[in-house]
Design an enzyme around this catalytic site. Structure first.
Site, PDB file in Angstrom:
ATOM      1  N   LYS A  77      16.509  15.040   8.112  1.00  0.00           N
ATOM      2  CA  LYS A  77      15.136  14.546   8.252  1.00  0.00           C
ATOM      3  C   LYS A  77      14.891  14.108   9.697  1.00  0.00           C
ATOM      4  O   LYS A  77      15.807  13.596  10.364  1.00  0.00           O
ATOM      5  CB  LYS A  77      14.960  13.359   7.286  1.00  0.00           C
ATOM      6  CG  LYS A  77      13.563  12.762   7.213  1.00  0.00           C
ATOM      7  CD  LYS A  77      13.535  11.636   6.169  1.00  0.00           C
ATOM      8  CE  LYS A  77      12.173  11.013   5.991  1.00  0.00           C
ATOM      9  NZ  LYS A  77      12.161   9.970   4.947  1.00  0.00           N
ATOM     10  N   SER A 152       8.436  10.247   1.554  1.00  0.00           N
ATOM     11  CA  SER A 152       8.231  10.772   2.888  1.00  0.00           C
ATOM     12  C   SER A 152       9.173  11.913   3.265  1.00  0.00           C
ATOM     13  O   SER A 152       8.898  12.637   4.213  1.00  0.00           O
ATOM     14  CB  SER A 152       8.389   9.658   3.930  1.00  0.00           C
ATOM     15  OG  SER A 152       9.706   9.155   3.931  1.00  0.00           O
ATOM     16  N   SER A 176      11.581   7.602  -1.025  1.00  0.00           N
ATOM     17  CA  SER A 176      11.289   8.807  -0.239  1.00  0.00           C
ATOM     18  C   SER A 176      12.239   9.968  -0.422  1.00  0.00           C
ATOM     19  O   SER A 176      11.937  11.069   0.026  1.00  0.00           O
ATOM     20  CB  SER A 176      11.240   8.455   1.241  1.00  0.00           C
ATOM     21  OG  SER A 176       9.971   7.978   1.527  1.00  0.00           O
TER      22      SER A 176
HETATM   23  N1  GLN Z   1       6.155   5.792  -0.344  1.00  0.00           N
HETATM   24  C1  GLN Z   1       6.841   4.654   0.146  1.00  0.00           C
HETATM   25  C2  GLN Z   1       6.155   4.145   1.397  1.00  0.00           C
HETATM   26  O1  GLN Z   1       5.208   4.724   1.791  1.00  0.00           O
HETATM   27  C3  GLN Z   1       8.280   4.947   0.365  1.00  0.00           C
HETATM   28  C4  GLN Z   1       8.618   5.483   1.693  1.00  0.00           C
HETATM   29  C5  GLN Z   1      10.085   5.671   1.945  1.00  0.00           C
HETATM   30  O2  GLN Z   1      10.921   5.553   1.037  1.00  0.00           O
HETATM   31  N2  GLN Z   1      10.407   5.900   3.207  1.00  0.00           N
HETATM   32  O3  GLN Z   1       6.539   3.184   1.963  1.00  0.00           O
END
Ligand code: GLN
Length: 479
Positions: A77, A152, A176
């Site tokens: 990532k 994400s 994410s």
């Molecule tokens: N959807 C969550 C957020 O927007 C999780 C994001 C993540 O795990 N990096 O914070």
């Protein structure tokens, strides 16, 4: 080419059925065929092919010196550092920035002969649930390219879904890794907080962030974990003992397993009835195999999302203060004074969601509201941890959906941003409490969109969790 596990790949390499170069070329072809999905920000084609050639010689000439991950092709990532390669956290603000060192986890897999094929697209600084907050544009779902990939780590999930690599390293602050895995029909796992070094992972919310793994098979996740869970002086929040490798766990009988499912999670109006139904069918069949399944109450469920967003935005507002136009990446060319330079670099460099969260985080940390929001949320976090400790005294695992619904259409932009935040309802628990959790593919809906089931285990019982996830093997018929 359809190798779905490292075991298969390595035996094919040893028997000469394929070569590492052949594998890499096939993956690169798949990357090209799926370029419209926008899963990769950068592909390391030449380098991956060079590394493959070197490895093919090693397989022939000095097979005893092969690392444990030979033949394992990995995407990382765009939030995880790889020395001498660009990294941008899905943001304009890191434009042109090159990693000075590799993340400990990346170095560990490279030392074992894994090959990194590219860096995957993601929501800016990991902030999002749909991969629509990336400076590089949205990632589309390989099952239906009019839909989101989830986020994400959307690029990471799609990179495995479309067979452009075997393993993806993502990051999971509030779901994410698990949520996009669920949306893309692959396995996504977040370790116990402290099991894997965060050194070289660009911080979003440091007390929540963990590197996670996306794969087709749980057995591959087990293999990668035994390599990346290493002691690291660069991360002082890591466990000093009981790392993945040293965890003592003996396989149990299914009839010794006790599972809890949370009533408030299932009787929740946000949950798609099909997902609810499918999970209860699976629980029924587990019961018939001797697993004890109990319904439990978890009244704190409704506080999890607010608590998560207060604490993570607070941490983010502090973590992201380092991007000031001086040290990293983007500096506004429009600035005249020093103050202008700070303000314009951040204004032009950060996207809307990141700015929103920096402001929210600064607000909850401000003197007037600190007690009302930040302290309260910390208290709730402690209550959640205490409550879970009690649950795991009686049960081996908790079962929940991974997400309330399947991946939604890209064109469907919720008017209310809280609606997207609420879609994290089932995933943030694991990060608030620092416990391990895994999403396993469970089925597809009538439109052929995948959805997963989530298992959560007690802190430091990652091995047991992966053992059980492997045992369930819901995924096998889908792959
Ligand atoms: N959807 C969550 C957020 O927007 C999780 C994001 C993540 O795990 N990096 O914070």
């Amino acid at each position: 080419m359809q190798y779905t596990s490292l075991r298969h790949i390595q035996s094919a390499l040893k028997s000469g059925e394929t070569s590492v170069l052949g594998l890499v070329k096939d993956y690169l072809k798949n990357i090209e065929e799926n370029v419209h999905l926008n899963a990769y920000v950068e592909v390391f084609s030449d380098e991956a092919m060079e590394n493959a050639k070197t490895l093919d010689i090693k397989i022939k000439e000095t097979p005893d010196s092969l690392g444990k991950l030979f033949g394992c092709i990995v995407s990382i990532k765009d939030l995880i550092c790889y020395k001498n390669h660009y990294i941008s956290a899905g943001s304009k603000i890191l434009d042109g920035f090159e990693s000075q060192f590799s993340a400990t986890a990346v170095q560990a897999i490279v030392n074992e002969d894994a090959i990194i094929i590219g860096r995957t697209n993601c929501d800016e600084f990991g902030m999002g649930s749909a991969n629509t907050n990336s400076y590089f544009g949205p990632v589309k779902n390989g099952a239906d390219d009019t839909r989101i990939s989830g986020g994400s780590s959307g690029g990471a999930a799609v990179s495995v879904q479309t067979n452009t690599c075997l393993i993806a390293l993502g990051t999971d602050t509030g779901g994410s890794v698990r949520q996009p895995a669920s949306f893309c029909g692959v396995v996504g796992y977040k370790p116990t907080y402290g099991m894997v070094s965060r050194h070289g992972l660009i911080a979003y919310a440091s007390s929540f962030d963990q590197i996670g793994i996306i794969a087709r098979q749980t057995e591959d996740i087990d293999c990668i974990m035994s390599i990346i869970s290493v002691l690291d002086d660069y991360d002082s929040t890591m466990f000093q003992k009981a790392l993945y490798k040293d965890e003592s766990f003996k396989a149990k009988q299914l009839s010794d397993i006790k599972i809890a499912y949370i009533e408030e999670a299932f009787d929740n109006e946000v949950l798609d009835p099909l997902i609810k139904n499918e999970i209860s069918n699976r629980l029924d069949s587990l019961q018939s195999e001797g697993v004890l399944v109990h319904k439990i109450q978890f009244p704190l469920l409704e506080y999890l999302v607010p608590c998560y967003y207060i604490l993570t935005t607070a941490e983010a507002s502090s973590n992201l203060s380092r991007y000031d136009g001086v040290r990293y990446g983007y500096r506004s060319p429009n600035a005249v004074t020093l103050d202008d330079m700070y303000v314009l670099s951040r204004t032009e460099g950060f996207g809307q969601e990141v700015k929103k969260r920096i402001m929210l985080g600064s607000f909850v940390l401000s003197e007037a509201y600190y007690e009302a929001y930040f302290t309260k949320a910390q208290q709730i976090r402690q209550m959640v941890i205490d409550h879970l400790i009690l649950i795991f005294r009686d049960y081996d695992f908790i079962v929940m959906p991974t997400a309330p619904k399947v991946a939604w259409p890209l064109a469907e932009k919720p008017d209310d941003p809280l609606e997207i935040y609420m879609s994290d309802i089932y995933t943030v628990l694991a990060n608030l409490a620092g416990i391990p959790a895994i999403s396993i593919p469970l089925g597809n809906n009538i439109e052929n969109m995948p959805f997963g089931i989530q298992l959560l285990g007690a802190a430091k019982e990652d091995k047991k969790l992966l053992w059980f996830a492997k045992k369930l093997n819901f995924a096998e018929h889908l792959i």
